[in-house]
Design a protein around this motif. Structure first.
Motif, PDB file in Angstrom:
ATOM      1  N   LEU A 117       0.459   3.832   7.012  1.00 30.59           N
ATOM      2  CA  LEU A 117       1.217   4.548   8.031  1.00 30.59           C
ATOM      3  C   LEU A 117       0.215   5.372   8.822  1.00 30.59           C
ATOM      4  CD1 LEU A 117       3.832   5.553   9.357  1.00 30.59           C
ATOM      5  CD2 LEU A 117       3.982   7.276   7.549  1.00 30.59           C
ATOM      6  N   THR A 118       0.111   5.101  10.115  1.00 28.71           N
ATOM      7  CA  THR A 118      -0.975   5.647  10.927  1.00 28.71           C
ATOM      8  C   THR A 118      -0.444   6.291  12.195  1.00 28.71           C
ATOM      9  OG1 THR A 118      -2.459   3.911  10.119  1.00 28.71           O
ATOM     10  CG2 THR A 118      -3.119   5.059  12.125  1.00 28.71           C
ATOM     11  N   ASP A 119      -0.884   7.518  12.480  1.00 28.98           N
ATOM     12  CA  ASP A 119      -0.556   8.196  13.731  1.00 28.98           C
ATOM     13  C   ASP A 119      -1.661   7.958  14.748  1.00 28.98           C
ATOM     14  OD1 ASP A 119       1.727   9.183  12.582  1.00 28.98           O
ATOM     15  OD2 ASP A 119       0.946  11.204  12.260  1.00 28.98           O
ATOM     16  N   VAL A 120      -1.248   7.818  16.002  1.00 25.42           N
ATOM     17  CA  VAL A 120      -2.213   7.656  17.094  1.00 25.42           C
ATOM     18  C   VAL A 120      -2.336   9.001  17.812  1.00 25.42           C
ATOM     19  CG1 VAL A 120      -2.834   6.365  19.159  1.00 25.42           C
ATOM     20  CG2 VAL A 120      -1.518   5.246  17.335  1.00 25.42           C
ATOM     21  N   LEU A 121      -3.500   9.633  17.673  1.00 26.53           N
ATOM     22  CA  LEU A 121      -3.759  10.917  18.320  1.00 26.53           C
ATOM     23  C   LEU A 121      -4.505  10.696  19.623  1.00 26.53           C
ATOM     24  CD1 LEU A 121      -5.072  12.878  15.177  1.00 26.53           C
ATOM     25  CD2 LEU A 121      -2.703  12.517  15.901  1.00 26.53           C
TER      26      LEU A 121
END
Length: 272
Positions: free
Chosen positions: A161-165
């Motif tokens: 699960l990856t957030d794009v900053l």
């Protein structure tokens, strides 16, 4: 009468509970809600100041007499794989990457349960049911992706699960097939995220916290280009043995001082 949420985030502190990383210590977290039109701006800003996301909450360790937890990220431009990491890439060359929207599936949950039962049976997530798992994946107010790693014969093998900053990728949580422990899948997923960030022109991959003295976190020190958030700024990691996890009553600033030193974005003009 119309009510609106306050523009300035409100910060709170959790009650002390046993530390999952260092035996005999108590942890406490400083946290704030992540919601509204300015959620992405707030997440971008606080991630650069050592905070992590869990669903719609941003948190940072704020223990009374311990400052061992250090936020870690990889400087993509400074990274070069070690010989061992190149072998890990080769061992997992058959895996294909599949990026999807943050939507939970039965296959993901089955793999997640296998991973927890084998690796973290006594951890804080051990009793997480399918509905709680779906909330972990799907309840995100920001730009998030689920990165699946699929083997041509074994099927779903790893999930991140990856957030794009605005300046990188933040690996919120990852899990993998525990029967393939010898393939170093956790390391492989980090290596692949470094490549994804490189392809996207993003300078950093955020790894969460590195804790000196905790065997669970030792792998994060093995990546060239690791930076740590120490004393309010990011700096390249020195020799891991230079850091300690000793307790000291003056290591952690008072809560009011911590909050006063947090730099907040202007949430009156949300990014379009």
């Amino acid at each position: 009468m119309r009510h609106t949420l306050p523009l300035t985030p409100q910060f709170y502190v959790t009650a002390p509970q046993p530390c999952p990383y260092l035996e005999g210590r108590m942890e406490r977290k400083l946290f704030t809600s992540l919601s509204g039109d300015g959620a992405m701006q707030l997440n971008d800003s606080l991630s650069k100041q050592g905070f992590r996301r869990s669903q719609n909450v941003l948190y940072r360790p704020s223990c009374a007499d311990c400052a061992a937890c250090l936020s870690a990220r990889i400087d993509v431009a400074a990274f070069a794989p070690t010989r061992s990491q190149r072998r890990t890439l080769n061992r997992n060359a058959e895996l294909s990457r599949r990026a999807t929207s943050p939507w939970a599936t039965e296959d993901q949950y089955e793999l997640f349960r296998d991973y927890l039962d084998e690796r973290h049976a006594d951890g804080g997530m051990a009793d997480m049911d399918v509905f709680e798992f779906a909330a972990m994946i799907e309840e995100t107010p920001i730009r998030s992706r689920v990165i699946e790693y699929v083997h041509p014969e074994r099927g779903l093998t790893g999930v991140a699960l990856t957030d794009v900053l605005d300046d990188g990728l933040s690996m919120v949580y990852s899990f993998y097939d525990p029967d393939r422990q010898g393939d170093s899948l956790g390391t492989y997923m980090i290596l692949d995220h470094i490549e994804i960030a490189r392809e996207a022109g993003l300078p950093y991959v955020y790894l969460g916290y590195w804790v000196p003295g905790s065997p669970k976190m030792g792998y994060k020190a093995k990546f060239k280009g690791v930076e740590l958030y120490v004393g309010g700024k990011w700096a390249p990691m020195r020799d891991p043995s230079d850091y300690d996890a000793e307790r000291h009553p003056l290591k952690t600033d008072p809560i009011a001082e911590q909050v006063a030193n947090i730099s907040l974005p202007d949430l009156r003009s949300p990014r379009g």
